[in-house]
Design a protein around this motif. Structure first.
Motif, PDB file in Angstrom:
ATOM      1  N   ALA A 194      -5.083  -4.636   1.607  1.00 37.20           N
ATOM      2  CA  ALA A 194      -4.295  -5.568   2.208  1.00 37.20           C
ATOM      3  C   ALA A 194      -3.466  -5.904   1.029  1.00 37.20           C
ATOM      4  N   GLU A 195      -3.919  -6.039  -0.218  1.00 35.48           N
ATOM      5  CA  GLU A 195      -3.165  -6.457  -1.375  1.00 35.48           C
ATOM      6  C   GLU A 195      -2.026  -5.386  -1.639  1.00 35.48           C
ATOM      7  N   ALA A 196      -2.782  -4.107  -1.658  1.00 28.12           N
ATOM      8  CA  ALA A 196      -1.828  -3.109  -2.103  1.00 28.12           C
ATOM      9  C   ALA A 196      -0.827  -2.932  -1.123  1.00 28.12           C
ATOM     10  N   ALA A 197      -1.014  -3.105   0.136  1.00 29.27           N
ATOM     11  CA  ALA A 197       0.127  -3.163   1.113  1.00 29.27           C
ATOM     12  C   ALA A 197       1.190  -4.197   0.810  1.00 29.27           C
ATOM     13  N   GLU A 198       0.948  -5.260   0.296  1.00 32.08           N
ATOM     14  CA  GLU A 198       1.901  -6.311   0.237  1.00 32.08           C
ATOM     15  C   GLU A 198       2.618  -6.069  -1.077  1.00 32.08           C
ATOM     16  N   GLY A 199       2.050  -5.008  -2.010  1.00 36.93           N
ATOM     17  CA  GLY A 199       2.898  -4.922  -3.227  1.00 36.93           C
ATOM     18  C   GLY A 199       2.071  -5.119  -4.497  1.00 36.93           C
ATOM     19  N   TYR A 200       0.890  -5.735  -4.420  1.00 36.36           N
ATOM     20  CA  TYR A 200       0.207  -5.667  -5.510  1.00 36.36           C
ATOM     21  C   TYR A 200      -0.355  -4.493  -6.133  1.00 36.36           C
ATOM     22  N   VAL A 201      -0.352  -4.519  -7.431  1.00 28.31           N
ATOM     23  CA  VAL A 201      -0.713  -3.321  -8.243  1.00 28.31           C
ATOM     24  C   VAL A 201      -1.652  -3.393  -9.279  1.00 28.31           C
ATOM     25  N   LEU A 202      -2.370  -2.544  -9.918  1.00 29.75           N
ATOM     26  CA  LEU A 202      -2.767  -2.493 -10.972  1.00 29.75           C
ATOM     27  C   LEU A 202      -2.110  -1.759 -12.163  1.00 29.75           C
ATOM     28  N   ALA A 203      -2.048  -2.490 -13.436  1.00 25.28           N
ATOM     29  CA  ALA A 203      -1.036  -2.095 -14.385  1.00 25.28           C
ATOM     30  C   ALA A 203      -1.531  -0.831 -14.837  1.00 25.28           C
ATOM     31  N   CYS A 204      -2.880  -0.403 -15.050  1.00 26.34           N
ATOM     32  CA  CYS A 204      -3.776   0.471 -15.556  1.00 26.34           C
ATOM     33  C   CYS A 204      -3.604   1.727 -14.811  1.00 26.34           C
ATOM     34  N   GLN A 205      -3.208   1.428 -13.666  1.00 25.62           N
ATOM     35  CA  GLN A 205      -3.386   2.647 -12.436  1.00 25.62           C
ATOM     36  C   GLN A 205      -1.848   2.966 -11.948  1.00 25.62           C
ATOM     37  N   MET A 206      -0.831   2.073 -11.980  1.00 22.20           N
ATOM     38  CA  MET A 206       0.345   1.970 -11.338  1.00 22.20           C
ATOM     39  C   MET A 206       1.169   2.955 -12.246  1.00 22.20           C
ATOM     40  N   ARG A 207       1.938   3.944 -11.546  1.00 19.82           N
ATOM     41  CA  ARG A 207       2.788   5.192 -12.286  1.00 19.82           C
ATOM     42  C   ARG A 207       3.975   5.060 -11.487  1.00 19.82           C
TER      43      ARG A 207
END
Length: 348
Positions: free
Chosen positions: A70-83
């Motif tokens: 749900a968080e990912a769908a809203e636009g939340y990301v993990l800086a260590c994974q986001m490319r």
């Protein structure tokens, strides 16, 4: 291929980092000496969770305890994974101090001074290293008044890609920077500022926009319109620009130029002084129409002096207007920002 990533920290500081192809945001930040908090690099702890406000990216892999679907769908990301797959704006859930960084200092020379009226002045700065400055349209900087140790906050009125950076000021007798520009400044004078700063900036356009500007609070909207003109928008944009007196009504030619470049941009100006000969008299709230609000499916941006901002917010509360998102910024006539923007409604 690399992308520019704007890291927006909780204290209003924004730093731009270059993210190489295949790198994560955390990789790019650490290479620039910015220590985004993290306890792992595996998408397991959630410490580096942020929010991507614009841009395309691969979110990577992670466990649900670190970032839910749900968080990912809203636009939340993990800086260590986001490319990143394009330029992006990422909100970091920490202050710049915690991340061992801060606002950058930029030096240049005054390249133009234009007295627009008895109450308004514009000036431009050519920077020693223009490529080193990145900012989001709507942000401000703290300008050091030459010959003093005092700094005053002013929003860019030029777009992020302009060769010289420009500002719009109220020409007050008490303001330190307007006084310097009026009495002592010359083209070629050295000047510096810290920034960019602020969370009042143009987000990715996902729905109609309503811009509300009071006086020299028009400045950040001029920067936003430059960006929109370059990038385009599939959504309608309407701006209402209110001033106190006829002399305060400046830069209308730039709004007309924006309307000629942006097919779905319209604007209206109004003057509060009842003695004004301008066709639209009264305050900004008088000219907010139901058609500008799209039954709440609208993002509202508001910038002006505190009384005007408070009046608009009260107007919206009284009339039950609940926009999808509401961003606002107050400023004092001295050039000091007295409140940063907030977002209400929260639709992505």
């Amino acid at each position: 291929m690399s992308h520019q990533i704007a890291l927006s920290f909780e204290d209003g500081v924004t730093r731009f980092v270059e993210c190489r192809s295949g790198d994560t945001v955390a990789d790019a930040a650490y290479r620039a000496g910015i220590n985004i908090p993290l306890d792992c690099r595996d998408g397991a702890c959630g410490t580096c969770k942020g929010f991507c406000e614009s841009g395309r990216y691969d979110g990577g892999s992670y466990i649900d305890e670190a970032l839910s679907d749900a968080e990912a769908a809203e636009g939340y990301v993990l800086a260590c994974q986001m490319r990143p797959q394009s330029d992006c704006v990422v909100r970091i859930a920490a202050t710049s101090d915690v991340c061992k960084t801060g606002a950058a200092t930029h030096k240049g020379r005054v390249s133009a001074i234009e007295r627009l009226s008895e109450t308004a002045v514009a000036f431009s700065i050519t920077l020693a290293d223009r490529a080193a400055l990145g900012f989001l349209p709507g942000q401000y900087v703290n300008i050091r008044v030459p010959g003093t140790d005092q700094r005053r906050s002013y929003s860019f009125s030029s777009g992020p890609n302009a060769a010289a950076v420009s500002f719009l000021l109220r020409n007050t007798t008490a303001g330190l920077l307007p006084t310097w520009l009026r009495e002592r400044a010359e083209v070629g004078a050295e000047i510096d500022f810290n920034g960019p700063l602020g969370s009042f900036y143009l987000r990715e356009i996902k729905r109609p926009l309503l811009f509300l500007a009071g006086g020299t609070g028009l400045a950040p909207f001029l920067a936003m319109l430059e960006t929109i003109a370059a990038q385009g928008s599939a959504h309608p944009i309407h701006l209402i620009y209110g001033v106190t007196s006829d002399a305060d009504l400046v830069e209308v030619d730039k709004l007309e130029a924006a309307a000629a470049r942006i097919a779905n941009f319209t604007f209206a100006c109004c003057v509060a002084d009842p003695a004004s000969a301008y066709p639209r008299q009264g305050y900004v709230t008088r000219y907010i129409e139901a058609g500008h609000l799209y039954d709440g499916d609208v993002d509202v941006y508001l910038c002006g002096p505190p009384p005007m901002v408070d009046a608009v917010r009260q107007h919206m509360q009284t009339h039950g207007i609940e926009p999808a998102n509401f961003y606002f910024e107050k400023f004092a006539t001295s050039g000091l920002v007295t409140a940063i923007s907030e977002s209400h409604g929260g639709r992505p």
